[in-house]
Design a protein around this motif. Structure first.
Motif, PDB file in Angstrom:
ATOM      1  N   GLY A  54      31.495  43.432  51.183  1.00 31.47           N
ATOM      2  CA  GLY A  54      31.721  44.576  50.200  1.00 31.47           C
ATOM      3  C   GLY A  54      31.007  44.394  49.129  1.00 31.47           C
ATOM      4  O   GLY A  54      30.247  43.651  48.861  1.00 31.47           O
ATOM      5  N   VAL A  55      31.130  45.570  48.317  1.00 32.65           N
ATOM      6  CA  VAL A  55      30.276  45.740  47.111  1.00 32.65           C
ATOM      7  C   VAL A  55      30.725  44.760  46.123  1.00 32.65           C
ATOM      8  O   VAL A  55      31.979  44.367  45.825  1.00 32.65           O
ATOM      9  N   PHE A  56      29.887  44.184  45.427  1.00 31.14           N
ATOM     10  CA  PHE A  56      30.045  43.133  44.337  1.00 31.14           C
ATOM     11  C   PHE A  56      30.244  43.971  43.076  1.00 31.14           C
ATOM     12  O   PHE A  56      29.232  44.318  42.369  1.00 31.14           O
ATOM     13  N   ASP A  57      31.497  44.041  42.779  1.00 29.08           N
ATOM     14  CA  ASP A  57      31.865  44.805  41.601  1.00 29.08           C
ATOM     15  C   ASP A  57      32.519  43.840  40.835  1.00 29.08           C
ATOM     16  O   ASP A  57      32.998  42.702  40.851  1.00 29.08           O
ATOM     17  N   ARG A  58      33.258  44.233  39.494  1.00 27.63           N
ATOM     18  CA  ARG A  58      33.790  43.556  38.794  1.00 27.63           C
ATOM     19  C   ARG A  58      35.251  42.903  39.374  1.00 27.63           C
ATOM     20  O   ARG A  58      35.529  41.703  39.170  1.00 27.63           O
ATOM     21  N   GLY A  59      35.903  43.764  40.093  1.00 24.14           N
ATOM     22  CA  GLY A  59      37.187  43.274  41.002  1.00 24.14           C
ATOM     23  C   GLY A  59      36.776  42.225  41.950  1.00 24.14           C
ATOM     24  O   GLY A  59      37.202  41.372  41.951  1.00 24.14           O
ATOM     25  N   ALA A  60      35.647  42.404  42.569  1.00 26.65           N
ATOM     26  CA  ALA A  60      35.134  41.337  43.746  1.00 26.65           C
ATOM     27  C   ALA A  60      34.744  40.096  42.733  1.00 26.65           C
ATOM     28  O   ALA A  60      35.037  38.968  43.340  1.00 26.65           O
ATOM     29  N   PHE A  61      34.028  40.140  41.716  1.00 28.11           N
ATOM     30  CA  PHE A  61      33.464  39.214  40.919  1.00 28.11           C
ATOM     31  C   PHE A  61      34.913  38.173  40.289  1.00 28.11           C
ATOM     32  O   PHE A  61      34.673  37.044  40.544  1.00 28.11           O
ATOM     33  N   GLU A  62      35.777  38.992  39.782  1.00 26.25           N
ATOM     34  CA  GLU A  62      36.927  38.312  39.242  1.00 26.25           C
ATOM     35  C   GLU A  62      37.904  37.540  40.378  1.00 26.25           C
ATOM     36  O   GLU A  62      38.252  36.483  40.099  1.00 26.25           O
ATOM     37  N   ALA A  63      37.876  37.988  41.559  1.00 27.19           N
ATOM     38  CA  ALA A  63      38.520  37.473  42.542  1.00 27.19           C
ATOM     39  C   ALA A  63      37.831  36.159  43.063  1.00 27.19           C
ATOM     40  O   ALA A  63      38.353  35.121  43.380  1.00 27.19           O
ATOM     41  N   ALA A  64      36.603  36.507  43.168  1.00 28.16           N
ATOM     42  CA  ALA A  64      35.639  35.094  43.459  1.00 28.16           C
ATOM     43  C   ALA A  64      35.915  34.235  42.343  1.00 28.16           C
ATOM     44  O   ALA A  64      36.030  33.020  42.784  1.00 28.16           O
ATOM     45  N   LEU A  65      35.796  34.422  41.181  1.00 27.51           N
ATOM     46  CA  LEU A  65      35.790  33.512  39.970  1.00 27.51           C
ATOM     47  C   LEU A  65      36.967  32.813  40.062  1.00 27.51           C
ATOM     48  O   LEU A  65      37.265  31.547  40.106  1.00 27.51           O
ATOM     49  N   MET A  66      38.028  33.739  40.401  1.00 28.06           N
ATOM     50  CA  MET A  66      39.384  33.229  40.249  1.00 28.06           C
ATOM     51  C   MET A  66      39.683  32.150  41.366  1.00 28.06           C
ATOM     52  O   MET A  66      40.728  31.027  41.236  1.00 28.06           O
ATOM     53  N   SER A  67      39.228  32.412  42.540  1.00 31.42           N
ATOM     54  CA  SER A  67      39.399  31.453  43.771  1.00 31.42           C
ATOM     55  C   SER A  67      38.866  29.967  43.535  1.00 31.42           C
ATOM     56  O   SER A  67      39.037  28.869  43.817  1.00 31.42           O
TER      57      SER A  67
END
Length: 160
Positions: free
Chosen positions: A144-157
């Motif tokens: 999917g598109v790498f946006d703020r939500g995707a970044f925060e979800a990845a970093l939280m993981s």
């Protein structure tokens, strides 16, 4: 033997369009794209972490790619909560996975990894309508598109 090697060097330089001029332009364009991505990531972190729990360390990474040679690009280290996550450029020339749900503009837009060395989220860059669009493929199958939500979800993981 010297003249054969000299001829070889001249022929290779000629095929690289101006003796490396094209390679230099590609490297500079890639550095700028990575710098824009890292700038966006720094902005997202500053907005989401007003208490400064995470620290961001900037640096450079050396890459060596066929057709481009050795060069450096910017990178980020994100540290906090006992964890390190690197945002590390991997390659300017890359073939994106077929699992990405996107209309690829070409196989050579670029790849950057978010990693803690044990796991990784792979970011692929495409050029669409003259703009960079970043896509994420991670260990959980997140195309999917790498946006703020995707970044925060990845970093939280990584920070869990």
């Amino acid at each position: 033997m010297t003249s054969t090697f000299t001829e070889f060097l001249r022929e290779r330089a000629a095929t690289m369009e101006g003796g490396g001029v094209k390679a230099e332009a590609v490297i500079n364009e890639w550095r700028e794209a990575v710098s824009r991505l890292l700038g966006q990531i720094r902005t997202w972190i500053k907005e989401a972490d007003p208490d400064g729990i995470l620290s961001i360390q900037e640096g450079e990474r050396e890459l060596n790619e066929q057709g481009l040679g050795r060069y450096t690009v910017p990178k980020l280290n994100i540290c906090g909560l006992g964890t390190w996550v690197g945002v590390l450029p991997v390659s300017r020339y890359v073939v994106p996975p077929s699992s990405s749900k996107r209309d690829a503009s070409g196989p050579d837009a670029g790849r950057v990894d978010m990693t803690d060395e044990a796991r990784r989220h792979v970011l692929y860059r495409a050029r669409e309508n003259g703009q960079d669009v970043w896509y994420i493929d991670g260990p959980d199958g997140w195309p999917g598109v790498f946006d703020r939500g995707a970044f925060e979800a990845a970093l939280m993981s990584y920070l869990r």
